[in-house]
Design a protein around this motif. Structure first.
Motif, PDB file in Angstrom:
ATOM      1  N   GLU A 119      21.394   6.178  -1.631  1.00 57.69           N
ATOM      2  CA  GLU A 119      20.843   5.516  -0.317  1.00 57.69           C
ATOM      3  C   GLU A 119      22.003   5.819   0.637  1.00 57.69           C
ATOM      4  N   GLN A 120      23.327   5.435   0.382  1.00 64.63           N
ATOM      5  CA  GLN A 120      24.352   5.397   1.403  1.00 64.63           C
ATOM      6  C   GLN A 120      24.521   6.921   1.954  1.00 64.63           C
ATOM      7  N   MET A 121      24.571   7.680   0.901  1.00 67.74           N
ATOM      8  CA  MET A 121      24.666   9.311   1.531  1.00 67.74           C
ATOM      9  C   MET A 121      23.708   9.521   2.200  1.00 67.74           C
ATOM     10  N   ASP A 122      22.362   9.255   2.076  1.00 68.89           N
ATOM     11  CA  ASP A 122      21.133   9.639   2.969  1.00 68.89           C
ATOM     12  C   ASP A 122      21.269   9.038   4.067  1.00 68.89           C
ATOM     13  N   LEU A 123      21.607   7.857   4.209  1.00 68.44           N
ATOM     14  CA  LEU A 123      22.091   7.152   5.700  1.00 68.44           C
ATOM     15  C   LEU A 123      23.068   8.062   6.496  1.00 68.44           C
ATOM     16  N   VAL A 124      24.251   8.222   5.658  1.00 70.28           N
ATOM     17  CA  VAL A 124      25.455   9.156   6.364  1.00 70.28           C
ATOM     18  C   VAL A 124      24.850  10.636   6.951  1.00 70.28           C
ATOM     19  N   GLU A 125      24.122  11.191   5.742  1.00 66.51           N
ATOM     20  CA  GLU A 125      23.595  12.457   6.301  1.00 66.51           C
ATOM     21  C   GLU A 125      22.562  12.362   7.418  1.00 66.51           C
ATOM     22  N   LYS A 126      21.449  11.407   7.508  1.00 72.67           N
ATOM     23  CA  LYS A 126      20.861  11.258   8.666  1.00 72.67           C
ATOM     24  C   LYS A 126      21.763  11.107   9.968  1.00 72.67           C
ATOM     25  N   GLN A 127      22.627  10.126   9.680  1.00 78.69           N
ATOM     26  CA  GLN A 127      23.510   9.773  11.110  1.00 78.69           C
ATOM     27  C   GLN A 127      24.211  10.998  11.741  1.00 78.69           C
ATOM     28  N   ILE A 128      24.612  11.717  10.884  1.00 79.27           N
ATOM     29  CA  ILE A 128      25.344  13.049  11.211  1.00 79.27           C
ATOM     30  C   ILE A 128      24.244  13.826  11.778  1.00 79.27           C
ATOM     31  N   GLN A 129      23.077  14.014  11.115  1.00 83.53           N
ATOM     32  CA  GLN A 129      21.942  15.156  12.002  1.00 83.53           C
ATOM     33  C   GLN A 129      21.642  14.801  13.275  1.00 83.53           C
ATOM     34  N   LYS A 130      21.844  12.978  13.514  1.00 82.72           N
ATOM     35  CA  LYS A 130      21.275  12.849  14.763  1.00 82.72           C
ATOM     36  C   LYS A 130      22.499  12.738  15.787  1.00 82.72           C
ATOM     37  N   ASP A 131      23.772  12.903  15.340  1.00 82.32           N
ATOM     38  CA  ASP A 131      24.895  13.284  16.058  1.00 82.32           C
ATOM     39  C   ASP A 131      24.915  14.310  16.835  1.00 82.32           C
ATOM     40  N   ASP A 132      24.830  14.388  18.469  1.00 78.99           N
ATOM     41  CA  ASP A 132      24.516  15.546  18.992  1.00 78.99           C
ATOM     42  C   ASP A 132      25.877  16.205  19.022  1.00 78.99           C
ATOM     43  N   SER A 133      27.168  15.630  18.768  1.00 78.23           N
ATOM     44  CA  SER A 133      28.315  16.391  18.763  1.00 78.23           C
ATOM     45  C   SER A 133      28.461  17.256  17.575  1.00 78.23           C
ATOM     46  N   MET A 134      27.831  17.090  16.494  1.00 83.02           N
ATOM     47  CA  MET A 134      27.756  17.859  15.310  1.00 83.02           C
ATOM     48  C   MET A 134      26.994  19.105  15.855  1.00 83.02           C
ATOM     49  N   GLU A 135      27.629  20.225  15.547  1.00 85.78           N
ATOM     50  CA  GLU A 135      26.990  21.371  16.026  1.00 85.78           C
ATOM     51  C   GLU A 135      27.526  22.585  15.371  1.00 85.78           C
ATOM     52  N   GLY A 136      26.955  23.733  15.371  1.00 78.98           N
ATOM     53  CA  GLY A 136      27.903  25.114  15.042  1.00 78.98           C
ATOM     54  C   GLY A 136      28.433  24.744  13.371  1.00 78.98           C
ATOM     55  N   GLU A 137      29.861  25.257  13.422  1.00 74.33           N
ATOM     56  CA  GLU A 137      30.602  25.362  12.343  1.00 74.33           C
ATOM     57  C   GLU A 137      30.682  24.095  11.737  1.00 74.33           C
ATOM     58  N   LYS A 138      30.997  23.092  12.510  1.00 77.32           N
ATOM     59  CA  LYS A 138      31.371  21.755  12.143  1.00 77.32           C
ATOM     60  C   LYS A 138      29.993  20.992  11.405  1.00 77.32           C
ATOM     61  N   LEU A 139      28.660  21.313  11.856  1.00 79.28           N
ATOM     62  CA  LEU A 139      27.504  20.870  11.225  1.00 79.28           C
ATOM     63  C   LEU A 139      27.275  21.532  10.095  1.00 79.28           C
ATOM     64  N   ALA A 140      27.487  22.842  10.045  1.00 79.68           N
ATOM     65  CA  ALA A 140      27.346  23.675   8.785  1.00 79.68           C
ATOM     66  C   ALA A 140      28.458  23.290   7.766  1.00 79.68           C
ATOM     67  N   ALA A 141      29.633  22.596   8.070  1.00 79.02           N
ATOM     68  CA  ALA A 141      30.736  22.373   7.055  1.00 79.02           C
ATOM     69  C   ALA A 141      30.079  21.319   6.324  1.00 79.02           C
ATOM     70  N   TRP A 142      29.444  20.314   7.236  1.00 81.18           N
ATOM     71  CA  TRP A 142      28.885  18.976   6.720  1.00 81.18           C
ATOM     72  C   TRP A 142      27.948  19.217   5.701  1.00 81.18           C
ATOM     73  N   ARG A 143      27.031  20.122   6.097  1.00 83.54           N
ATOM     74  CA  ARG A 143      25.669  20.526   5.308  1.00 83.54           C
ATOM     75  C   ARG A 143      26.295  21.186   3.798  1.00 83.54           C
ATOM     76  N   ARG A 144      27.289  22.068   3.990  1.00 83.62           N
ATOM     77  CA  ARG A 144      27.774  22.453   2.659  1.00 83.62           C
ATOM     78  C   ARG A 144      28.242  21.380   1.862  1.00 83.62           C
ATOM     79  N   GLN A 145      29.048  20.395   2.595  1.00 88.13           N
ATOM     80  CA  GLN A 145      29.450  19.159   1.602  1.00 88.13           C
ATOM     81  C   GLN A 145      28.287  18.554   1.091  1.00 88.13           C
TER      82      GLN A 145
END
Length: 228
Positions: A119-145
């Motif tokens: 549940e905590q991982m889901d919350l972190v993932e959703k929070q990152i997806q809402k973060d407008d500063s996360m885009e491009g390669e940075k967001l892709a790296a998080w998704r791979r992780q």
């Protein structure tokens, strides 16, 4: 078991008591024979024969009594050994039950920890997806992780007989889904499916241990579409 032991011991004691009574009766017979034959010198020979026969019978009965007493002791020892073995097995079974109880408690604690981490991982993932500063390669790296973590999680859950429930687009099943909100849709193909997953559910060995909390699509204008 104790009732059977006591009953057998009582039967042996009664048998021994009966033999004792017979011995007393024989002794009385001998006394009577001696009294009757004291004044009969001519019958002395028969009296002696009778006395010898009676003495022989007494010896046999006394030997039989001793043998029965030995059998009683052996039976008693056997019952004691059996009772000790039963007690030992009972103690071992209690130890096994305690070990199983501790194992179940540990398994439940680990399951609760796993669900909490998920549940905590889901919350972190959703929070990152809402973060407008996360885009491009940075967001892709998080998704791979997150994808790598999901694969590792599935690998660890599989031997435990656990699996996750709750995926967007799957049909709503009230056995494994808890619908907490509804979204209307004009798309008939989406009606009755999961629109959004708020928290994952879990199955273990085919049994539901936690339902997935989801939002479900409902056909616009319908109040009884697919049971939602």
């Amino acid at each position: 078991m104790l009732f059977g032991k006591n009953r057998r011991e009582e039967e042996w004691k009664q048998a021994v008591k009966s033999l004792g009574t017979m011995l007393e009766e024989l002794k009385g017979d001998i006394s009577r024979i001696m009294g009757q034959n004291q004044d009969r010198a001519g019958d002395m020979g028969s009296w002696l024969d009778s006395a010898r026969e009676a003495a022989g019978r007494i010896d046999k009965l006394e030997e039989r009594q001793k043998e029965m007493e030995r059998q009683i002791r052996r039976q008693s020892d056997s019952f004691e050994d059996l009772l000790e073995e039963i007690q030992k097995e009972d103690d071992q079974e209690k130890e096994r039950r305690e070990e199983r109880r501790e194992h179940i408690q540990k398994e439940q604690a680990l399951t609760a920890l796993l669900m909490c981490c998920r549940e905590q991982m889901d919350l972190v993932e959703k929070q990152i997806q809402k973060d407008d500063s996360m885009e491009g390669e940075k967001l892709a790296a998080w998704r791979r992780q997150f994808d790598a973590m999901a694969r590792e999680r599935q690998r660890l859950m599989r031997p435990c007989g656990m699996e996750e429930t709750g995926q967007e687009g799957e049909a709503v099943d009230h056995e494994i889904h808890e619908v907490i909100s509804v979204e209307e849709t004009e798309d008939t193909g989406k009606a009755g499916t999961v629109a959004q997953v708020y928290s994952r559910g879990f199955l273990q060995g085919g049994h539901v241990i936690k339902k997935a909390r989801v939002a479900a699509y409902r056909q616009a204008g319908s109040w009884e579409s697919n049971g939602i």
